[in-house]
Write an enzyme that holds these catalytic residues in place. Structure first.
Site, PDB file in Angstrom:
ATOM      1  N   ILE A  16     -14.172   0.094  10.107  1.00 56.10           N
ATOM      2  CA  ILE A  16     -13.700   0.818   8.923  1.00 56.10           C
ATOM      3  C   ILE A  16     -14.516   0.480   7.689  1.00 56.10           C
ATOM      4  CG2 ILE A  16     -11.711   1.233   7.403  1.00 56.10           C
ATOM      5  CD1 ILE A  16     -11.352   2.386  10.228  1.00 56.10           C
ATOM      6  N   ARG A  46     -16.645   1.765  -0.665  1.00 53.47           N
ATOM      7  CA  ARG A  46     -15.358   2.451  -0.915  1.00 53.47           C
ATOM      8  C   ARG A  46     -15.516   3.668  -1.835  1.00 53.47           C
ATOM      9  NH1 ARG A  46     -10.629  -1.752  -1.271  1.00 53.47           N
ATOM     10  NH2 ARG A  46      -9.531  -0.051  -0.252  1.00 53.47           N
ATOM     11  N   ARG A  53      -8.228  -0.682  -7.151  1.00 55.30           N
ATOM     12  CA  ARG A  53      -8.674   0.592  -6.562  1.00 55.30           C
ATOM     13  C   ARG A  53      -7.541   1.619  -6.562  1.00 55.30           C
ATOM     14  NH1 ARG A  53     -12.395   2.947  -3.512  1.00 55.30           N
ATOM     15  NH2 ARG A  53     -11.663   4.450  -1.979  1.00 55.30           N
ATOM     16  N   ASP A  71      -6.856  -4.092   8.153  1.00 58.26           N
ATOM     17  CA  ASP A  71      -6.286  -5.121   7.275  1.00 58.26           C
ATOM     18  C   ASP A  71      -5.781  -6.340   8.046  1.00 58.26           C
ATOM     19  OD1 ASP A  71      -4.815  -2.720   4.934  1.00 58.26           O
ATOM     20  OD2 ASP A  71      -6.866  -3.394   5.289  1.00 58.26           O
ATOM     21  N   ASN A  83       0.812  -1.228   0.000  1.00 61.13           N
ATOM     22  CA  ASN A  83       0.000   0.000   0.000  1.00 61.13           C
ATOM     23  C   ASN A  83       0.838   1.268   0.000  1.00 61.13           C
ATOM     24  OD1 ASN A  83      -2.233  -1.545  -0.148  1.00 61.13           O
ATOM     25  ND2 ASN A  83      -2.743  -1.446   2.024  1.00 61.13           N
TER      26      ASN A  83
HETATM   27  C1  EPZ Z   1      -6.287   2.019   1.895  1.00 61.14           C
HETATM   28  O1  EPZ Z   1      -7.507   1.965   1.186  1.00 61.14           O
HETATM   29  C2  EPZ Z   1      -5.660   0.646   1.716  1.00 61.14           C
HETATM   30  N1  EPZ Z   1      -5.450   0.386   0.293  1.00 61.14           N
HETATM   31  C3  EPZ Z   1      -6.582  -0.424   2.307  1.00 61.14           C
HETATM   32  O2  EPZ Z   1      -5.887  -1.668   2.201  1.00 61.14           O
HETATM   33  C4  EPZ Z   1      -6.808  -0.114   3.784  1.00 61.14           C
HETATM   34  O3  EPZ Z   1      -7.714  -1.058   4.314  1.00 61.14           O
HETATM   35  C5  EPZ Z   1      -7.386   1.301   3.932  1.00 61.14           C
HETATM   36  O4  EPZ Z   1      -6.498   2.256   3.300  1.00 61.14           O
HETATM   37  C6  EPZ Z   1      -7.576   1.695   5.393  1.00 61.14           C
HETATM   38  O5  EPZ Z   1      -6.368   1.605   6.060  1.00 61.14           O
HETATM   39  C7  EPZ Z   1      -4.442   1.001  -0.356  1.00 61.14           C
HETATM   40  O6  EPZ Z   1      -3.701   1.785   0.203  1.00 61.14           O
HETATM   41  C8  EPZ Z   1      -4.263   0.646  -1.805  1.00 61.14           C
HETATM   42  P1  EPZ Z   1      -9.773   4.701   2.986  1.00 61.14           P
HETATM   43  P2  EPZ Z   1      -8.380   3.307   0.937  1.00 61.14           P
HETATM   44  O7  EPZ Z   1     -10.056   5.690   1.927  1.00 61.14           O
HETATM   45  O8  EPZ Z   1      -7.489   4.458   0.707  1.00 61.14           O
HETATM   46  C9  EPZ Z   1     -14.326   5.329   3.824  1.00 61.14           C
HETATM   47  C10 EPZ Z   1      -5.661  -3.971   1.744  1.00 61.14           C
HETATM   48  O9  EPZ Z   1      -6.196  -4.995   2.192  1.00 61.14           O
HETATM   49  N2  EPZ Z   1     -14.258   6.430   2.858  1.00 61.14           N
HETATM   50  O10 EPZ Z   1      -8.974   5.091   4.187  1.00 61.14           O
HETATM   51  O11 EPZ Z   1      -9.403   2.985  -0.069  1.00 61.14           O
HETATM   52  C11 EPZ Z   1     -14.240   3.989   3.093  1.00 61.14           C
HETATM   53  O12 EPZ Z   1     -15.515   3.607   2.614  1.00 61.14           O
HETATM   54  C12 EPZ Z   1      -6.491  -2.743   1.420  1.00 61.14           C
HETATM   55  O13 EPZ Z   1      -4.413  -3.856   1.538  1.00 61.14           O
HETATM   56  C13 EPZ Z   1     -15.356   7.273   2.740  1.00 61.14           C
HETATM   57  O14 EPZ Z   1     -16.359   7.091   3.428  1.00 61.14           O
HETATM   58  O15 EPZ Z   1      -9.071   3.430   2.374  1.00 61.14           O
HETATM   59  C14 EPZ Z   1     -13.757   3.050   4.139  1.00 61.14           C
HETATM   60  O16 EPZ Z   1     -14.873   2.616   4.884  1.00 61.14           O
HETATM   61  C15 EPZ Z   1      -7.965  -2.955   1.695  1.00 61.14           C
HETATM   62  N3  EPZ Z   1     -15.314   8.281   1.825  1.00 61.14           N
HETATM   63  C16 EPZ Z   1     -12.871   3.948   5.010  1.00 61.14           C
HETATM   64  O17 EPZ Z   1     -13.183   5.304   4.681  1.00 61.14           O
HETATM   65  C17 EPZ Z   1     -14.207   8.492   1.033  1.00 61.14           C
HETATM   66  O18 EPZ Z   1     -14.229   9.434   0.222  1.00 61.14           O
HETATM   67  C18 EPZ Z   1     -11.399   3.729   4.758  1.00 61.14           C
HETATM   68  O19 EPZ Z   1     -11.175   4.073   3.418  1.00 61.14           O
HETATM   69  C19 EPZ Z   1     -13.096   7.618   1.173  1.00 61.14           C
HETATM   70  C20 EPZ Z   1     -13.134   6.592   2.093  1.00 61.14           C
END
Ligand code: EPZ
Length: 456
Positions: free
Chosen positions: A367, A159, A130, A345, A61
């Site tokens: 999350i 997401r 993603r 994760d 990541n």
């Molecule tokens: C990153 O995803 C990681 N992926 C994820 O790892 C990780 O689980 C996540 O961060 C949380 O730590 C990468 O870095 C490629 P978020 P990301 O935006 O950026 C909500 C793995 O297994 N949200 O922090 O997509 C969203 O729905 C993957 O390696 C909103 O509501 O995570 C989620 O519930 C899975 N609105 C929460 O925040 C938004 O505009 C976390 O999402 C954006 C996100």
């Protein structure tokens, strides 16, 4: 034609057309079975104890977002310690499709985006990855325009990218979403985005990284409040600063970015993968083995290390290594949080451990809205788990039993590897397409410790 004697139907008594039908059905059935058998899977022998040292690869990541940051400069970027993962391959193909020069030698990738020919990412390349959405910030910041398909939701949740878009609009971009494509541009008169203050509704990792990369070349100063504090965000800020950006506060709740006119190339080493390291520490605990994990940055895993101690393990922490000595594993309660809280994760892998603990555990996933799919698979192995909304109540059992199981997403697949290592018998795990996204040669690494896992 001979009569059919009651009770026994001989296929050659069937009329020719039915005979062909019957044969066809049999062949289809056989084909289906062989397809099932041919589905790539791991055969994992359970109840073997492990020992030795496991090498941790570069962080998936972090590597993925660092690769997209190459779009911010015409100069070459050399990124080291890049893990061999299908997600990294996917991101490489996306950058190549845009006309970026990209060469991979072992764990090193050289990327030069001096001739970007396409700012529109092809859907067939991005829909499964993603992280492809991370391209929007740098393309907008450097070229003033981008067209990126919306990253669909996935099994673990919707997401959305609302926060990413809100941040880009705050920086002065015009952003439209239609027909599943996000089109962003800097208004005609302006050449560059304008620095702005952004307050995120949720500490989204991706939104923080997108806004960081869009604002490093903006005119003026930007701030991101309620920023994600994950180590991957810090790794990105560190590399951007070595490219000439002026970022302070990364890793905390407020990040300040002073826009500069341009960025230059650099050489950068990806930090170790904290989630892979945590997964293997849990592998040691669930097999009641003593193993050493390195390289790892212990403070990237503080919440996980605390829970491992709370459930009965002792840990010897060195500079860039951790030794785990398992004790009698007892139940603990876990709630996933943004960093520095317990990482979502590692929720599934840790639940596999708690399924074999002595006592009760409550695991709450805060999350993602749908990240408990591994529960059904663990139950097939004899785990005693009840789910209520986004909370699982786990009664530890003395022993799991091997079974044919499936991983439905990256981390649930990892959880099933761990459960199989502890189960009585040999499990057959499908879903390697998920597993290989985030774990480099997981069976090779575990077999070096004494596991007996065969990839078929
Ligand atoms: C990153 O995803 C990681 N992926 C994820 O790892 C990780 O689980 C996540 O961060 C949380 O730590 C990468 O870095 C490629 P978020 P990301 O935006 O950026 C909500 C793995 O297994 N949200 O922090 O997509 C969203 O729905 C993957 O390696 C909103 O509501 O995570 C989620 O519930 C899975 N609105 C929460 O925040 C938004 O505009 C976390 O999402 C954006 C996100």
């Amino acid at each position: 034609m001979s009569t059919l004697n009651a009770g026994h139907l001989d296929v050659c008594d069937l009329p020719a057309i039915m005979r062909t039908n019957y044969e066809l059905t049999r062949m289809m059935g056989a084909l289906k079975v062989s397809k099932e058998i041919l589905k790539p899977h791991l055969e994992i022998q359970g109840q073997r104890s492990l020992s030795g040292e496991i090498n941790i690869s570069g962080a998936k990541n972090s590597a993925l977002v660092l690769m997209t940051a190459s779009l911010l400069t015409r100069e070459a970027l050399v990124i080291r310690n890049v893990p061999k993962l299908t997600d990294v391959e996917g991101m490489s193909n996306i950058l190549l499709a845009m006309g970026v020069r990209l060469d991979r030698k072992l764990d090193e990738i050289e990327i030069q985006a001096d001739k970007i020919q396409h700012i529109e990412l092809p859907y067939e390349l991005v829909h499964g990855l993603r992280a492809s959405f991370f391209c929007i910030g740098p393309l907008l910041g450097r070229l003033g325009r981008a067209r990126i398909p919306l990253p669909g939701g996935c099994r673990i949740g919707a997401r959305p990218v609302v926060e990413h878009i809100r941040g880009l609009k705050a920086l002065g971009a015009i952003v439209n979403v239609e027909h599943g494509v996000v089109t962003a541009s800097v208004p005609g008169s302006q050449r560059r985005l304008k620095g702005a203050d952004v307050i995120l509704d949720c500490p989204s990792v991706g939104a923080t990284e997108t806004i960081l990369m869009a604002s490093v070349l903006a005119e003026g100063v930007s701030t991101i409040e309620n920023a994600a504090q994950e180590p991957e965000v810090q790794d990105l800020a560190k590399m951007l600063n070595s490219m000439g950006a002026r970022i302070t506060g990364a890793g905390g709740p407020k990040i300040t970015i002073e826009g500069v006119d341009e960025l230059h190339g650099c050489e950068y080493k990806v930090m170790p993968d904290r989630i892979e390291a945590g997964t293997f520490l849990i592998a040691a605990a669930i097999t009641r083995s003593i193993i050493r994990v390195s390289p790892v940055i212990p403070e990237h895993l503080s919440a996980v290390l605390q829970k491992l101690r709370d459930c009965g393990c002792s840990l010897q922490i060195e500079n860039e290594a951790i030794n785990l000595i398992p004790g009698q594993i007892t139940g603990v309660d876990i709630t996933t949080q943004p960093f520095p809280g317990f990482p979502t994760d590692l929720q599934a892998p840790f639940m596999a451990l708690l399924a074999t603990a002595n006592g009760t555990s409550v695991v709450t996933e805060k999350i993602y809205e749908n990240r408990l799919q591994h529960v059904a698979e663990l139950q097939r192995m004899g785990a005693s788990i009840r789910v209520q909304g986004n909370t699982a109540l786990i009664e530890g059992v003395p022993e799991l039993s091997a079974a044919p199981i499936k991983g439905s997403d990256l981390r649930s697949a990892a959880a099933m590897v761990l459960a199989s290592l502890a189960a009585r018998g040999t499990s057959k795990l499908e879903g390697l397409n998920h597993l290989d996204r985030g774990y480099e040669e997981i069976e090779v690494k575990l077999n070096k410790l004494g596991a007996c896992i065969r990839r078929n």
